[in-house]
Design an enzyme around this catalytic site. Structure first.
Site, short mmCIF file in Angstrom:
data_model
loop_
_atom_site.label_atom_id
_atom_site.label_comp_id
_atom_site.label_asym_id
_atom_site.label_seq_id
_atom_site.Cartn_x
_atom_site.Cartn_y
_atom_site.Cartn_z
N LYS A 1 -14.76 -24.02 -21.31
CA LYS A 1 -13.72 -25.06 -21.40
C LYS A 1 -13.44 -25.67 -20.02
CE LYS A 1 -10.50 -22.35 -23.19
NZ LYS A 1 -11.24 -21.07 -23.27
N ARG B 1 -2.62 -22.78 -27.82
CA ARG B 1 -3.26 -21.52 -28.19
C ARG B 1 -2.57 -20.89 -29.40
NH1 ARG B 1 -5.41 -20.50 -22.59
NH2 ARG B 1 -6.75 -18.69 -22.63
N ARG C 1 -18.36 -14.66 -13.19
CA ARG C 1 -17.98 -15.98 -12.71
C ARG C 1 -17.02 -15.95 -11.52
NH1 ARG C 1 -14.28 -18.50 -17.66
NH2 ARG C 1 -12.43 -17.26 -17.23
N ARG D 1 -11.06 -14.36 -10.69
CA ARG D 1 -9.77 -14.19 -11.35
C ARG D 1 -9.47 -12.72 -11.61
NH1 ARG D 1 -9.63 -18.44 -16.25
NH2 ARG D 1 -8.54 -16.67 -17.15
N ARG E 1 -8.75 -10.50 -24.38
CA ARG E 1 -8.58 -11.96 -24.49
C ARG E 1 -9.36 -12.51 -25.69
NH1 ARG E 1 -10.43 -13.29 -18.64
NH2 ARG E 1 -10.26 -15.48 -19.25
P1 AMP Z 1 -7.19 -19.33 -19.17
O1 AMP Z 1 -7.33 -19.74 -17.74
O2 AMP Z 1 -7.07 -20.52 -20.10
O3 AMP Z 1 -8.26 -18.38 -19.61
O4 AMP Z 1 -5.80 -18.56 -19.28
C1 AMP Z 1 -5.59 -17.35 -18.58
C2 AMP Z 1 -4.41 -16.61 -19.17
O5 AMP Z 1 -3.23 -17.44 -19.03
C3 AMP Z 1 -4.51 -16.32 -20.65
O6 AMP Z 1 -5.24 -15.13 -20.92
C4 AMP Z 1 -3.03 -16.19 -21.02
O7 AMP Z 1 -2.49 -14.96 -20.60
C5 AMP Z 1 -2.40 -17.29 -20.17
N1 AMP Z 1 -2.39 -18.60 -20.88
C6 AMP Z 1 -3.07 -19.74 -20.54
N2 AMP Z 1 -2.82 -20.73 -21.40
C7 AMP Z 1 -1.97 -20.22 -22.31
C8 AMP Z 1 -1.36 -20.75 -23.48
N3 AMP Z 1 -1.59 -22.00 -23.89
N4 AMP Z 1 -0.53 -19.91 -24.18
C9 AMP Z 1 -0.28 -18.65 -23.79
N5 AMP Z 1 -0.85 -18.09 -22.72
C10 AMP Z 1 -1.68 -18.85 -21.97
#
Ligand code: AMP
Length: 225
Positions: free
Chosen positions: A20, A95, A134, A168, A179
């Protein structure tokens, strides 16, 4: 009907590791859309030590979802910035169904709606390998991978020449499993939600980055980007 072209709103759906972020950045460069990543916004809040960041930190490290209230507030703030007026790509938001409904409300208030919800279709098992290798350039955020996408010159970012890279905290094999589970339980239902709205586009996303980017560019063009 107004002749004025509405700025496109694209959503990228897909499990962690589906690409993404990489694809959103490519769409951003090609079409001048703005990538809105709630993950990036939350990591920024954690680093800045804001109230939202303090509440989110442990939840993110456990691979679970931050509460809808916090995420919606963070996104709403970012959407208010002027650079979002030419169109956006939402990466990692919504989400949950509650977030999708909140998004509808935020867009309606701007006279906008979702043009396409793009679901990146991948195999879970491959995601663990993709994620655990990554890393990104600390200066410009360009993404790399230990096996699949190394910088042309080792240790130097292709894009900005930066020499510091970061991984990360939640990109570990254990957290990825959590996740992925969270994705299937809470986020995958949005695929049916957007199919019901007639805006779903499913894209096979196990191939090369450029090939998938070409598919997404076609969708973005149809959406008016
Ligand atoms: P990402 O960078 O999109 O993989 O997001 C990393 C982490 O941030 C996720 O595993 C969640 O803990 C939190 N997170 C990101 N976007 C959301 C969202 N829309 N709703 C809830 N938690 C989020």
């Amino acid at each position: 009907m107004s002749a004025a072209k509405k700025p496109p709103v694209l959503i990228l759906l897909g499990p962690p590791g589906a690409g993404k972020g990489t694809q959103a950045r490519m769409l951003e460069e090609k079409f001048g859309l703005v990538q809105l990543s709630t993950g990036d916004l939350l990591r920024g809040a954690v680093a800045a030590g804001t109230e939202a960041g303090k509440a989110a930190k442990a939840v993110m490290e456990a691979g679970q979802l931050v509460s809808d209230d916090i995420v919606v507030a963070v996104l709403k703030d970012r959407l208010a910035d002027g650079d979002t007026q030419h169109g956006v790509i939402l990466d990692g938001f919504p989400r949950t169904t509650a977030q999708a409904e909140a998004l509808d409300g935020m867009l309606a208030a701007r006279g906008q709606k979702i043009n396409a919800a793009i679901s990146l279709e991948v195999e879970d098992e491959a995601m663990v390998e993709r994620i655990s290798g990554r890393y990104t350039c600390a200066a410009c955020g360009e993404g790399y991978h230990d096996s699949f996408k190394k910088p042309a010159v080792a240790g130097v970012c292709d894009k900005c020449g930066g020499t510091e890279f970061e991984r990360r905290a939640d990109d570990t094999a254990e957290t990825v499993r959590s996740r992925l589970e969270t994705y299937h339980e809470q986020t995958a239902p949005l695929i049916a939600f957007y199919a019901g709205r007639g805006v779903l586009k499913e894209v096979e996303a196990m191939g090369g980055i450029a090939e998938i980017a070409a598919r997404l560019a076609g969708i973005a063009e149809q959406a008016g980007a």
